[in-house]
Motif scaffolding. Structure first.
Motif, PDB file in Angstrom:
ATOM      1  N   GLU A 156      -6.598   1.049   6.255  1.00  0.00           N
ATOM      2  CA  GLU A 156      -7.357   2.292   5.772  1.00  0.00           C
ATOM      3  C   GLU A 156      -7.567   2.078   4.248  1.00  0.00           C
ATOM      4  N   TRP A 157      -6.179   1.713   3.649  1.00  0.00           N
ATOM      5  CA  TRP A 157      -5.944   1.553   2.215  1.00  0.00           C
ATOM      6  C   TRP A 157      -6.752   0.629   1.501  1.00  0.00           C
ATOM      7  N   ILE A 158      -7.103  -0.532   2.200  1.00  0.00           N
ATOM      8  CA  ILE A 158      -7.966  -1.231   1.468  1.00  0.00           C
ATOM      9  C   ILE A 158      -9.318  -1.117   1.561  1.00  0.00           C
ATOM     10  N   THR A 159      -9.716  -0.301   2.562  1.00  0.00           N
ATOM     11  CA  THR A 159     -10.924   0.187   2.607  1.00  0.00           C
ATOM     12  C   THR A 159     -11.435   1.095   1.651  1.00  0.00           C
ATOM     13  N   VAL A 160     -10.683   1.805   1.302  1.00  0.00           N
ATOM     14  CA  VAL A 160     -10.990   2.828   0.293  1.00  0.00           C
ATOM     15  C   VAL A 160     -10.785   2.224  -1.236  1.00  0.00           C
ATOM     16  N   VAL A 161      -9.878   1.269  -1.365  1.00  0.00           N
ATOM     17  CA  VAL A 161      -9.644   0.363  -2.564  1.00  0.00           C
ATOM     18  C   VAL A 161     -11.290  -0.211  -2.844  1.00  0.00           C
ATOM     19  N   LEU A 203      -4.374   3.421  -7.319  1.00  0.00           N
ATOM     20  CA  LEU A 203      -4.120   1.906  -7.318  1.00  0.00           C
ATOM     21  C   LEU A 203      -5.576   1.124  -7.770  1.00  0.00           C
ATOM     22  N   ALA A 204      -6.861   1.844  -7.166  1.00  0.00           N
ATOM     23  CA  ALA A 204      -7.960   1.350  -7.493  1.00  0.00           C
ATOM     24  C   ALA A 204      -8.553   1.492  -9.158  1.00  0.00           C
ATOM     25  N   LYS A 205      -8.026   2.664  -9.549  1.00  0.00           N
ATOM     26  CA  LYS A 205      -8.276   2.847 -10.915  1.00  0.00           C
ATOM     27  C   LYS A 205      -7.344   1.818 -11.837  1.00  0.00           C
ATOM     28  N   MET A 206      -6.229   1.469 -11.360  1.00  0.00           N
ATOM     29  CA  MET A 206      -5.226   0.636 -12.206  1.00  0.00           C
ATOM     30  C   MET A 206      -5.895  -0.821 -11.886  1.00  0.00           C
ATOM     31  N   ALA A 207      -6.358  -1.160 -10.988  1.00  0.00           N
ATOM     32  CA  ALA A 207      -6.874  -2.490 -10.925  1.00  0.00           C
ATOM     33  C   ALA A 207      -8.007  -2.522 -11.697  1.00  0.00           C
ATOM     34  N   PRO A 249       0.651  -1.222  -0.039  1.00  0.00           N
ATOM     35  CA  PRO A 249      -0.034  -0.196  -0.004  1.00  0.00           C
ATOM     36  C   PRO A 249       0.721   1.180   0.043  1.00  0.00           C
ATOM     37  N   TYR A 250       1.904   1.317   0.615  1.00  0.00           N
ATOM     38  CA  TYR A 250       2.639   2.643   0.659  1.00  0.00           C
ATOM     39  C   TYR A 250       3.283   3.140  -0.617  1.00  0.00           C
ATOM     40  N   LEU A 251       3.320   1.953  -1.648  1.00  0.00           N
ATOM     41  CA  LEU A 251       3.774   2.658  -2.966  1.00  0.00           C
ATOM     42  C   LEU A 251       2.652   3.142  -3.807  1.00  0.00           C
ATOM     43  N   TYR A 252       1.574   3.330  -3.800  1.00  0.00           N
ATOM     44  CA  TYR A 252       0.385   4.032  -4.403  1.00  0.00           C
ATOM     45  C   TYR A 252      -0.586   4.224  -3.655  1.00  0.00           C
ATOM     46  N   HIS A 253      -1.163   5.530  -4.066  1.00  0.00           N
ATOM     47  CA  HIS A 253      -2.357   5.923  -3.391  1.00  0.00           C
ATOM     48  C   HIS A 253      -3.597   5.114  -3.721  1.00  0.00           C
TER      49      HIS A 253
END
Length: 352
Positions: free
Chosen positions: A146-151, A99-103, A91-95
């Motif tokens: 927090e990161w995966i909650t947003v993604v 990342l969600a848009k890339m995925a 997660p630290y490597l991408y906002h």
């Protein structure tokens, strides 16, 4: 027992050989050309998944080559037709919005065959030398939660608002939404307490590092006993393992001994790698308990033996709840073919 049939996957060779780095029968090669050929052949052989680990610099030696996971995943999504593509992410490597848009885009390219493998990093130099910083173990998991909650919300096509310690996302919406399913699957790695709770709360599949059957049974029982959000499907389980399958048990043992002997040449590189590891990473504490070759537990799962021996042991893991076996070999391409021809059919018969 898993109610799903067993699936077989392979680790992409993102940083070269998995067991011994100086093997004359398998030159060190982490190139795109090799990985493309390997994954295309894996798909032809009937493998179900490929895991593309994420490192920006080689974890053994920064002078060695390293495949980039997300650009490779996008390319493989366009080149393949059936195989599941799992890209690891730190997660630290991408906002999370980026990342969600890339995925989401790779999900569209693949036609609904993409998945995320959430890992929370153990290799200090990768983050420290980039100026990102390497937070303490539990803090990394708090950030990852927090990161995966947003993604997760963005991948579901939801208009997302999130205000936490690390992220403030206001009225964000990604389009086009996923036309194939609710969202790509989320695989979660890690065996510490924060990792276990994270997979119970947010994950679809828990990746367990290779280890003996009794230990895997205990891990699965512990996770199954945890509460999950009511909307989530039951948690599924995957296992990483290094396979040595030969015509006889003795043949397999001889090859294991051969790899152990070759691996002694890598002692300086392994020592360098060890110095970069977060000592709180449970994965490496577990690895220290069992001699092994291969990464992520490697041969500790005991999948070394004749075709029948390996198949019977994999059937026991399947009865314990393992659905997906994410496999390593050396020499990789040769033994990947051997497994597909000799072992996979036996496992399918035993678990039918």
């Amino acid at each position: 027992m898993s109610t799903l049939p067993p699936r077989f996957g392979v680790w992409a060779l993102v940083h070269g050989s998995r067991a011994a780095l100086q093997d004359p029968d398998e030159p060190y090669d982490a190139s795109w050309a090799r990985n493309k050929a390997l994954v295309l052949e894996a798909e032809r052989l009937g493998y179900d998944s490929v895991l593309i680990a994420q490192h920006t610099i080689n974890p053994h030696n920064p002078d060695f080559d390293q495949l980039e996971a997300w650009t490779a995943s996008a390319a493989l999504a366009a080149l393949t037709e059936r195989i599941e593509i799992i890209a690891a992410i730190k997660p630290y490597l991408y906002h999370p919005v980026v990342l969600a848009k890339m995925a989401q885009q790779i999900e569209h390219i693949s036609g609904g065959r993409f998945a995320i493998n959430l890992v929370n990093a153990w290799n200090r130099p990768e983050l420290e030398r980039a100026g990102i910083g390497f937070a303490e173990h539990d803090a990394r998991y708090a950030y990852g939660r927090e990161w995966i909650t947003v993604v997760d919300a963005l991948l579901r096509g939801e208009r997302t608002r999130f205000h936490g310690e690390h992220f403030n996302v206001d009225d964000y919406l990604l389009r086009p939404a996923d036309p194939y399913r609710e969202r790509p699957l989320i695989y979660v790695g890690g065996e510490s307490e924060p990792a276990r709770q994270l997979v119970a709360d947010k994950g679809d599949v828990w990746f367990i590092n290779g280890q003996p059957l009794a230990d895997v049974e205990a891990l699965i029982a512990e996770l199954r006993a945890r509460r999950r959000p009511t909307a989530h499907a039951p948690l599924r389980f995957g296992l990483s393992a290094f396979v040595i399958a030969r015509e006889t048990d003795d043949d397999a043992t001889r090859h294991l001994d051969h790899l152990f002997a070759l691996a002694t040449k890598d002692a300086p590189l392994r020592a360098q790698q060890k110095s970069n590891i977060d000592p709180k990473a449970v994965m490496f504490q577990t690895f220290a308990q069992t001699p092994r070759v291969g990464s992520n537990g490697g041969t500790a799962a005991g999948l070394v033996g004749s075709y029948d021996t390996v198949a019977e042991r994999m059937a026991r893991f399947h009865r314990a709840g393992i659905e997906l076996f994410m496999l390593q070999f050396q020499p990789f391409e040769h033994d990947m073919r051997r497994f597909a021809e000799e072992v996979a059919p036996r496992v399918r018969r035993l678990t039918r």
